[in-house]
Design an enzyme around this catalytic site. Structure first.
Site, short mmCIF file in Angstrom:
data_model
loop_
_atom_site.label_atom_id
_atom_site.label_comp_id
_atom_site.label_asym_id
_atom_site.label_seq_id
_atom_site.Cartn_x
_atom_site.Cartn_y
_atom_site.Cartn_z
N ASP A 50 0.82 -1.22 0.00
CA ASP A 50 0.00 0.00 0.00
C ASP A 50 0.85 1.27 0.00
O ASP A 50 0.41 2.31 0.50
CB ASP A 50 -0.96 0.03 1.20
CG ASP A 50 -2.11 -0.95 1.07
OD1 ASP A 50 -2.09 -1.79 0.14
OD2 ASP A 50 -3.03 -0.89 1.90
N CYS A 87 -3.11 -6.44 -3.56
CA CYS A 87 -1.98 -7.16 -2.99
C CYS A 87 -1.82 -8.58 -3.51
O CYS A 87 -0.77 -8.95 -4.02
CB CYS A 87 -2.07 -7.15 -1.47
SG CYS A 87 -3.70 -7.44 -0.82
N ARG A 91 1.19 -10.24 -5.99
CA ARG A 91 2.16 -11.22 -5.50
C ARG A 91 2.17 -12.48 -6.35
O ARG A 91 3.22 -13.06 -6.63
CB ARG A 91 1.86 -11.52 -4.02
CG ARG A 91 2.10 -10.32 -3.14
CD ARG A 91 1.37 -10.37 -1.80
NE ARG A 91 1.23 -9.02 -1.28
CZ ARG A 91 2.17 -8.39 -0.55
NH1 ARG A 91 3.29 -9.00 -0.24
NH2 ARG A 91 1.97 -7.15 -0.15
N LYS A 142 5.10 -10.77 4.36
CA LYS A 142 3.76 -11.13 3.90
C LYS A 142 3.86 -12.17 2.79
O LYS A 142 4.74 -12.10 1.94
CB LYS A 142 3.03 -9.88 3.41
CG LYS A 142 1.56 -10.08 3.10
CD LYS A 142 0.89 -8.75 2.82
CE LYS A 142 -0.59 -8.89 2.51
NZ LYS A 142 -1.26 -7.59 2.32
N HIS A 144 0.55 -14.22 1.22
CA HIS A 144 -0.65 -13.91 0.45
C HIS A 144 -0.65 -14.53 -0.94
O HIS A 144 -1.21 -13.98 -1.90
CB HIS A 144 -0.86 -12.39 0.35
CG HIS A 144 -2.28 -11.99 0.60
ND1 HIS A 144 -2.67 -10.69 0.75
CD2 HIS A 144 -3.41 -12.74 0.73
CE1 HIS A 144 -3.98 -10.64 0.95
NE2 HIS A 144 -4.44 -11.86 0.95
N ASP A 348 3.05 -3.20 -3.96
CA ASP A 348 2.07 -4.13 -4.52
C ASP A 348 0.86 -3.43 -5.13
O ASP A 348 0.12 -4.01 -5.93
CB ASP A 348 1.63 -5.16 -3.49
CG ASP A 348 0.90 -4.55 -2.30
OD1 ASP A 348 0.88 -3.31 -2.17
OD2 ASP A 348 0.35 -5.33 -1.48
N ASN A 349 0.59 -2.19 -4.74
CA ASN A 349 -0.49 -1.39 -5.33
C ASN A 349 -0.29 0.04 -4.86
O ASN A 349 0.64 0.35 -4.11
CB ASN A 349 -1.88 -1.91 -4.93
CG ASN A 349 -2.03 -2.27 -3.47
OD1 ASN A 349 -2.18 -3.45 -3.12
ND2 ASN A 349 -1.97 -1.28 -2.60
N LYS A 393 -5.61 2.36 -4.68
CA LYS A 393 -5.62 0.90 -4.65
C LYS A 393 -7.02 0.38 -5.01
O LYS A 393 -8.03 0.96 -4.60
CB LYS A 393 -5.25 0.44 -3.23
CG LYS A 393 -5.47 -1.02 -2.91
CD LYS A 393 -5.19 -1.25 -1.43
CE LYS A 393 -5.51 -2.66 -0.98
NZ LYS A 393 -5.26 -2.83 0.47
#
Length: 562
Positions: A50, A87, A91, A142, A144, A348-349, A393
């Protein structure tokens, strides 16, 4: 014994001697030159969560990020790099080299998918692809991605499953085994992530020196809840009282001076709030919360202080992440690996406009940023963090999908502080790393041809500011859709009509050309639809292997939403 010419022996002319020496020693010089070429690099991919396009200093931000700025000053920065707007799709795409929709990690109009989706057997991740070249792979932070971490080729892992409290390790896993209960005194997730990475690097240096490694270092920061150490928050406490308009203008001016952007600054969209509406959260957060990017001078004093405090915590989280990255860099240097380690950094975003209260709830009497609070950045300062772009996002406008990308590799990237304008996407990371590792792309799996991977190697851009050729870039997330062909972008939020932008001069997406250029709209729409149809056909082949709705525990489903 030394031989020297005597009077009876003629002395060889110096010019002829030089020629002979050149002939004799040229092969040796060539061999020495070849030896100076970098060996297969170690790779460290650092992913923030984020983080806005302009949050770090070298992309226009005022937050102190000296370690990332140092990597940029001695490496290269990509100005038009993209993620997937969320996210878990990012990934999956980053580690597999495929769009998330191709591997069931995000939904298609006719095929469910997303955080609960299960990759096809052939959709292996980068560690598995690197293993034949002798790489050892490590994961810290993380995850995910579907499935256990170690089954995807990593040899060690810290899985930060607890994404609702930065001050607790409860729920996390080490090597896919839940961590034992702890009192968590002094614990902070960002520091713990770096600690694990450093421990992996130390072990690699002592037990596997000479073996190349891949380290996937995925910080949770600065994802909500906004939790930071008190001393880090204090540094930024009053820095944002001038408001989000002033912050956007300052960042935009810095970006222009750095020649990062060549576009007008987007306008604040006062009618666009969080992507999901949780009215009960607004009640819990109190009168200081604002769910629209309203004019700063229209807010009450309480609202201005509350919003500025949230941005201060966000900045503190980014600052701390940079500090911990500095410790990882120091370890790479201490073990003699820094020169031949390719370090990437991305997000990631885009920054998030979300406002919600989860996990343990929110105590309005507790110190903001502490474990008892649950705060989110919201659309006002999210807009500023994504400067100069539009939206946030989850949207696939530029603010949702644009990310910094720093690439630093002293042994392999000679450019220092240069920019790279070629568009790129997280699906490009796998082919880039495989090329540098000397691994040929896999064309089949168990006798069956693999679907063509969409990514392109970025290696040519390491040496010069060239355009990496590709047909298109494609996006779809929760009904938000886009396609980019050259400098043309077609984009629409869920339920909206297509809008057309020329990104060469208008990356802020302010001048919609769709009505003036309907033929271009149809052309790009056909490209988007063709990709969508192909991905749908592929995903339907293994639809029966996907979990049925409601098959997973509700807690896991909640965790996978962000």
């Amino acid at each position: 014994m030394i031989f020297a010419p005597t009077k009876a022996e003629p002395v060889m002319p110096r010019s002829l001697l030089a020629v002979i020496c050149l002939l004799l020693f040229a092969p040796l010089a060539s061999a020495q030159s070849d030896q100076k070429q970098p060996a297969r690099p170690n790779v460290v991919f650092i992913l923030a969560d984020d983080l806005g396009y302009s949050d770090i200093g070298c992309y226009g931000g005022e937050i102190d990020t000296p370690n990332l700025d140092g990597l940029a000053a001695n490496g290269i920065r990509f100005t038009q790099f993209y993620n997937t707007a969320r996210c878990w799709p990012t990934r999956g795409a980053l580690l597999s080299g495929y769009y998330a929709q191709q591997i069931h990690r995000d939904a298609l109009p006719e095929v469910p998918g997303g955080g609960n989706g299960v990759r096809q057997e052939w959709a292996r991740l980068l560690p598995e692809l690197l293993a034949p070249a002798g790489y050892r792979s490590y994961h810290s932070g993380k995850w995910h991605v579907d499935g256990p971490v170690l089954k995807s080729g990593f040899v060690r892992s810290l899985d930060m499953r607890n994404q609702g409290n930065f001050f607790s390790s409860a729920g996390n896993s080490i090597d896919d085994v839940p961590v034992p209960k702890s009192d968590d005194a002094g614990y902070y997730a960002t520091i713990a992530t770096a600690d694990h990475a450093i421990d992996c690097l130390k072990e690699h240096s002592s037990k596997h020196a000479g073996t190349p490694f891949f380290h996937y270092l995925a910080f949770i920061a600065p994802h909500f809840p906004l939790h930071a150490l008190p001393e880090d928050i204090a540094k930024y406490r009053d820095r944002y009282l001038a408001g989000w308009e002033a912050m956007r203008e300052a960042r935009y001016a810095k970006q222009r001076s750095l020649e990062l952007v060549h576009t007008p600054l987007s306008k604040l969209e006062q009618d666009v709030g969080p992507p999901y509406h949780f009215p009960e959260a607004l009640e819990k957060l109190g009168p200081g919360e604002v769910n629209r990017p309203l004019p700063w001078d229209s807010l009450t004093d309480e609202q201005r202080r509350f919003q500025a405090t949230k941005m201060a915590i966000h900045a503190a989280m980014v600052d701390r992440m940079d500090h911990e990255i500095g410790r990882v860099i120091a370890q790479l240097k201490a073990m003699g690996a820094f020169e031949n380690t390719l370090i990437f950094f991305a997000s990631d975003n885009g920054a998030s406009a979300e406002i919600m209260v989860r996990n343990g709830g929110h105590d309005p009497t507790a110190s903001p940023g502490s474990a008892a609070t649950y705060l989110c950045l919201g659309p006002g300062f999210s807009s500023a963090c994504n400067t100069p772009h539009r939206r946030h996002k989850t949207w696939v406008h530029e603010g949702g999908i644009s990310t910094p990308l720093i690439a630093h590799w002293p042994a392999g990237i000679q450019s220092k502080g240069e920019l790279r304008a070629t568009p790129g996407h997280v699906v490009d990371i796998v082919p880039t790393v495989l090329e540098l590792a000397g691994v040929a792309p896999t064309r089949e799996w168990k006798g069956e041809a693999l679907p063509p991977a969409p990514g392109k190697s970025l290696v040519p851009a390491f040496a010069a500011d060239v355009t990496v050729k590709r047909d298109s870039l494609w996006w779809l997330h929760e009904g938000n859709r886009a396609v980019r062909v050259g400098d043309w972008k077609l984009v629409a939020a869920k339920g909206d009509a297509w809008a057309l932008y020329d990104l060469k001069t208008d990356r802020a997406e302010q001048n919609d050309l769709s009505k003036a250029m309907p033929d271009k709209v149809r052309e790009l729409e056909q490209v988007w639809q063709k990709q969508t149809d192909e991905f749908t056909e592929l995903a339907k082949q293994t639809l029966d292997q996907q979990p049925k709705a409601g098959a997973r525990p509700r807690a896991a489903a909640r965790r996978n939403r962000n």
